[in-house]
Design an enzyme around this catalytic site. Sequence first.
Site, PDB file in Angstrom:
ATOM      1  N   HIS A 176       0.799  -1.229   0.000  1.00 51.76           N
ATOM      2  CA  HIS A 176       0.000   0.000   0.000  1.00 51.76           C
ATOM      3  C   HIS A 176       0.823   1.266   0.000  1.00 51.76           C
ATOM      4  O   HIS A 176       0.263   2.358   0.112  1.00 51.76           O
ATOM      5  CB  HIS A 176      -0.923   0.045   1.220  1.00 51.76           C
ATOM      6  CG  HIS A 176      -1.965  -1.012   1.234  1.00 51.76           C
ATOM      7  ND1 HIS A 176      -3.226  -0.831   0.723  1.00 51.76           N
ATOM      8  CD2 HIS A 176      -1.937  -2.290   1.693  1.00 51.76           C
ATOM      9  CE1 HIS A 176      -3.938  -1.940   0.877  1.00 51.76           C
ATOM     10  NE2 HIS A 176      -3.171  -2.846   1.471  1.00 51.76           N
ATOM     11  N   LYS A 195      -8.680  13.662   4.772  1.00 52.43           N
ATOM     12  CA  LYS A 195      -7.781  12.509   4.712  1.00 52.43           C
ATOM     13  C   LYS A 195      -6.768  12.701   5.832  1.00 52.43           C
ATOM     14  O   LYS A 195      -6.711  13.770   6.441  1.00 52.43           O
ATOM     15  CB  LYS A 195      -7.079  12.431   3.355  1.00 52.43           C
ATOM     16  CG  LYS A 195      -6.451  13.769   2.912  1.00 52.43           C
ATOM     17  CD  LYS A 195      -5.795  13.682   1.549  1.00 52.43           C
ATOM     18  CE  LYS A 195      -6.759  13.759   0.367  1.00 52.43           C
ATOM     19  NZ  LYS A 195      -6.905  12.503  -0.353  1.00 52.43           N
ATOM     20  N   ARG A 196      -5.950  11.680   6.114  1.00 47.19           N
ATOM     21  CA  ARG A 196      -4.903  11.879   7.098  1.00 47.19           C
ATOM     22  C   ARG A 196      -4.025  13.069   6.699  1.00 47.19           C
ATOM     23  O   ARG A 196      -3.858  13.355   5.501  1.00 47.19           O
ATOM     24  CB  ARG A 196      -4.047  10.604   7.220  1.00 47.19           C
ATOM     25  CG  ARG A 196      -4.751   9.467   7.939  1.00 47.19           C
ATOM     26  CD  ARG A 196      -5.074   9.825   9.371  1.00 47.19           C
ATOM     27  NE  ARG A 196      -3.872   9.859  10.174  1.00 47.19           N
ATOM     28  CZ  ARG A 196      -3.512   8.944  11.058  1.00 47.19           C
ATOM     29  NH1 ARG A 196      -4.289   7.892  11.270  1.00 47.19           N
ATOM     30  NH2 ARG A 196      -2.410   9.060  11.758  1.00 47.19           N
ATOM     31  N   LYS A 239       0.490  14.477   1.083  1.00 49.61           N
ATOM     32  CA  LYS A 239      -0.881  14.720   0.634  1.00 49.61           C
ATOM     33  C   LYS A 239      -1.128  16.212   0.366  1.00 49.61           C
ATOM     34  O   LYS A 239      -2.139  16.601  -0.194  1.00 49.61           O
ATOM     35  CB  LYS A 239      -1.874  14.189   1.661  1.00 49.61           C
ATOM     36  CG  LYS A 239      -1.849  12.649   1.789  1.00 49.61           C
ATOM     37  CD  LYS A 239      -2.819  12.169   2.855  1.00 49.61           C
ATOM     38  CE  LYS A 239      -2.677  10.684   3.176  1.00 49.61           C
ATOM     39  NZ  LYS A 239      -3.359   9.809   2.199  1.00 49.61           N
ATOM     40  N   THR A 246      -8.710   6.403  -1.901  1.00 48.67           N
ATOM     41  CA  THR A 246     -10.044   5.829  -2.065  1.00 48.67           C
ATOM     42  C   THR A 246     -11.089   6.916  -1.797  1.00 48.67           C
ATOM     43  O   THR A 246     -12.210   6.833  -2.300  1.00 48.67           O
ATOM     44  CB  THR A 246     -10.273   4.648  -1.090  1.00 48.67           C
ATOM     45  OG1 THR A 246      -9.772   5.017   0.201  1.00 48.67           O
ATOM     46  CG2 THR A 246      -9.557   3.404  -1.577  1.00 48.67           C
ATOM     47  N   LYS A 265     -14.871   7.940  -3.568  1.00 45.61           N
ATOM     48  CA  LYS A 265     -16.110   8.224  -2.827  1.00 45.61           C
ATOM     49  C   LYS A 265     -16.692   9.572  -3.259  1.00 45.61           C
ATOM     50  O   LYS A 265     -17.895   9.710  -3.482  1.00 45.61           O
ATOM     51  CB  LYS A 265     -15.832   8.230  -1.314  1.00 45.61           C
ATOM     52  CG  LYS A 265     -15.435   6.858  -0.784  1.00 45.61           C
ATOM     53  CD  LYS A 265     -14.825   6.903   0.622  1.00 45.61           C
ATOM     54  CE  LYS A 265     -14.076   5.604   0.909  1.00 45.61           C
ATOM     55  NZ  LYS A 265     -13.186   5.670   2.076  1.00 45.61           N
TER      56      LYS A 265
HETATM   57  C1  26Q Z   1       3.615   0.298  10.075  1.00 42.42           C
HETATM   58  C2  26Q Z   1       4.528  -0.133  11.032  1.00 42.42           C
HETATM   59  C3  26Q Z   1       4.358   0.195  12.354  1.00 42.42           C
HETATM   60  C4  26Q Z   1       3.254   0.969  12.731  1.00 42.42           C
HETATM   61  C5  26Q Z   1       2.356   1.403  11.781  1.00 42.42           C
HETATM   62  C6  26Q Z   1       2.541   1.059  10.457  1.00 42.42           C
HETATM   63  C7  26Q Z   1       1.567   1.507   9.435  1.00 42.42           C
HETATM   64  C8  26Q Z   1       0.215   1.617   9.741  1.00 42.42           C
HETATM   65  C9  26Q Z   1      -0.705   2.030   8.803  1.00 42.42           C
HETATM   66  C10 26Q Z   1       1.957   1.807   8.142  1.00 42.42           C
HETATM   67  C11 26Q Z   1       1.035   2.219   7.189  1.00 42.42           C
HETATM   68  C12 26Q Z   1      -0.317   2.324   7.512  1.00 42.42           C
HETATM   69  C13 26Q Z   1      -1.346   2.742   6.563  1.00 42.42           C
HETATM   70  C14 26Q Z   1      -1.168   2.919   5.281  1.00 42.42           C
HETATM   71  C15 26Q Z   1      -2.250   3.355   4.408  1.00 42.42           C
HETATM   72  O1  26Q Z   1      -3.358   3.653   4.841  1.00 42.42           O
HETATM   73  N1  26Q Z   1      -2.012   3.394   3.108  1.00 42.42           N
HETATM   74  C16 26Q Z   1      -3.046   3.801   2.156  1.00 42.42           C
HETATM   75  O2  26Q Z   1      -3.690   2.632   1.681  1.00 42.42           O
HETATM   76  C17 26Q Z   1      -4.808   2.965   0.879  1.00 42.42           C
HETATM   77  C18 26Q Z   1      -5.511   1.670   0.510  1.00 42.42           C
HETATM   78  O3  26Q Z   1      -4.762   0.959  -0.422  1.00 42.42           O
HETATM   79  C19 26Q Z   1      -4.375   3.749  -0.334  1.00 42.42           C
HETATM   80  O4  26Q Z   1      -5.534   4.151  -1.041  1.00 42.42           O
HETATM   81  C20 26Q Z   1      -3.561   4.971   0.066  1.00 42.42           C
HETATM   82  O5  26Q Z   1      -3.048   5.606  -1.084  1.00 42.42           O
HETATM   83  C21 26Q Z   1      -2.437   4.565   0.993  1.00 42.42           C
HETATM   84  O6  26Q Z   1      -1.762   5.709   1.472  1.00 42.42           O
END
Ligand code: 26Q
Length: 836
Positions: free
Chosen positions: A384, A575-576, A581, A683, A687
């Site tokens: 991702h 979004k976050r 972003k 995503t 929406k």
């Molecule tokens: C990793 C290691 C330790 C702690 C936390 C994490 C961690 C947690 C969440 C790393 C990444 C995330 C989240 C990533 C994320 O939300 N990515 C998004 O995924 C969406 C679905 O595929 C995409 O549409 C977005 O572009 C992408 O940013």
Amino acid sequence: MLEEAVGKRVRRGDMTGAMTAELPKLHLDEIDTPTLAGEIVRSLRYRGGKDPTVATKHDWLIAATLVIRDRMIDRWMESTKQTYKQQDKRVYYLSLEFLIGRLLRDALSNLGMLERMKEALVSLGVEFDAIAELEPDAALGNGGLGRLAACFMESMATVNVPAHGYGIRYVNGLFRQEISDGWQVELPETWLDHGNPWEFERRERSFEVGFGGTVESVTSRDGRLERHVWKPAERVLAVAFDTPVVGWRGNRVNTLRLWSAMPVDPILLDKFNAGDHIGALQESNKAEALTRVLYPADAHQAGQELRLRQEYFFSAASLQDIVQRHLSQYGELMSLPDKAAIHLNDTHPAVSVAELMRILLDVHQIDFDTAWDITKRTFAYTNHTLLPEALESWPVTLFERLLPRHMQIVYAINAEILLEARIVKTFDDAAIRRISLIQEDGERRVRMGNLAFVGSHSINGVSALHTELMKETVFADLNKLYPLRINNKTNGITPRRWLMECNPALTSLACEAIGDRFMDDVDYLKDLDGFADDAAFREKFAAVKRANKERLAKVVMERMGVRVDPSALFDIQVKRIHEYKRQLLNIVEAVALYDQIRSHPEREWMPRVKFFGGKAAPSYHNAKLIIKLANDVARVINRDPAVRGLLKIVFMPNYNVSLAEIMIPAADLSEQISTAGMEASGTGNMKFAMNGALTIGTLDGANVEIKQFVGDDNIFIFGLTAAEVAERRANGYEPRQLIESLPELSQALAAISSGVFSPHEPDRYRDLISGLYDHDWFMVAADFDAYANAQRSVDMLWRNSPEWMAKAIHNVARVGWFSSDRTIREYAKEIWEVMT
Ligand code: 26Q
């Protein structure tokens, strides 16, 4: 209207295509309103212990929820039994995050009971909306990745894929955000405080999970190594909590199984007896800490030991569950890949690869080559993100201490892979170093992405562009070694939650115009395309949008005491908060526009409200500063009589799934402005488009594909492409020079930097802005001019309402492809092989 359509039509054939036979048809409309009302009162009385005269709104919510949950159970058991009987292959979706939001409206709508529930409650003197909003959001995720997992669960039930989601039952989901004096403040989210009526605790379904300790080698009499036995030093119990997930029209009910950690020995009796009452609870506290909180950092690696413990805990529990289910049905493990597809949602569950190997090697004494073959054929992995700071890796020392046997297995896998690369494919040393599961420069670390890759037969990206970039960047060498494994599965969203439930007015309008078949297959929204030229329809469409904007305006007034005018253009970026972003680009452009309006009040400016929403990781300094900046700029602009009515800025606190359901249908303009090459898919972009907002965006992630579907004339694309970004970075990008050549940008940056928006602390934004002059990694300056011009084109189009509405209608009509049903069918056919 919607209700009738759902109740009447029991046409499931077009939803499926699975190898699994059709489930017997469920008569969704069998219960009438008075009977339903009677059931709710019974539930209130016998399960809640309350009489209607004294029941609180919350009591009613629980009573109604339990009635609906009961109505899902027969279907649930039926689905499970059928999968078992037919020996269907099952999908296991492993994810550290499931960002589900509220469930009541979703369940009712999918069961075709929403209207009847409303009527039943009215007959009891209760208003549905008033109790529905008391349901807490299940916020067991950060953002896109977690929400995708939730959409996938709903779509898998809808298209009849036998699936289990596996995750963690965090006691505290993503923090609640408050804005205090413009700053983000994080508060614990306690979604379980009033109990969770959706879940079933399965005490009998619990597994021990070990940590630490040593590995013993068992040798045969002749001294040959026979096997390894891991003797963990610590153990915790993983207890299952199941939530039923119902698909559209109640088609199928799958299970979301979330693990909660509990102590194996709740009280250490020896300590207790010795009078050490606190010490006696030590185990208990330590175990429960494991599943207490969701890590709030997305796209950023949290190096904490607790995180690795969470990852292993839920992987180990899930794999024991999967293996046990398989063994009890088939009695052996050679057929595992034919009957189970285990999907890794990013690398967070990647340690599962080593855990399955351990189970096969150490517990079932299968030889290495066979075990490796089974493992690879069972797992698939979705990537991702390409951001280097988000690629997961763990220090070898930590990994070894927590999971000594898994470390050995990782080394063994690595030896196998590197041999193949070196001998068979004659890769050079540099390539070998990049392929290795162990990063050797500096502190030695286990690379979870490489582990997930080599342990899977399929590795997919989440948009066409992202998948291509995966092949060219992070996985370039592994792609050469295993050229057939990388494939694309562009993300999708469930049209139930993100159109039908959050936008009932648009749904009814669409039904009126084109009938209800789009409810079963959103591709049929394309029947709306012709209505873009129909003036009467455009007006109705505009009225729907207007009503949704009024709904949002009301929420803004209630929550923030700010008045916004629903006839202004609603421009939304939710979004976050992340530098890539580029909320900062949006804010800086707003400042520049503010300046222009003040300098040229005589021009015909188009009234606009800019909405922001999103959470920053608590440790992400710049992201938090960007939130403060948005609030500072909002305060100054909103108070300035010179722009009154023309420009307003609103930062909505605590953006979450429920707020998204109100904001997205109210948007005229969707901001999707990441630095090209950095947003894997997005995503939210889908929406918004499905709800009739026009997109202003870069050629990044799924925006590229959205543009292809809606057509170049129905989207505002601006800025550098991913290739151009890479090129600029490689060939010495000099933002300072560029900024100095753009007066509007220089002035806006100077204003921010010098404290115009932070008079009490003039230096507050100095470093943030000097970062733009010095390196501008995210190309804010490089894209500023193109963005500002695109915004002026937006203004131009906004003047012509019929034309704007026509384009918005084209958006709705043409984005059916972005349904997660389509995405799931692709996974089901091409990766999991559970559908023909
Ligand atoms: C990793 C290691 C330790 C702690 C936390 C994490 C961690 C947690 C969440 C790393 C990444 C995330 C989240 C990533 C994320 O939300 N990515 C998004 O995924 C969406 C679905 O595929 C995409 O549409 C977005 O572009 C992408 O940013």
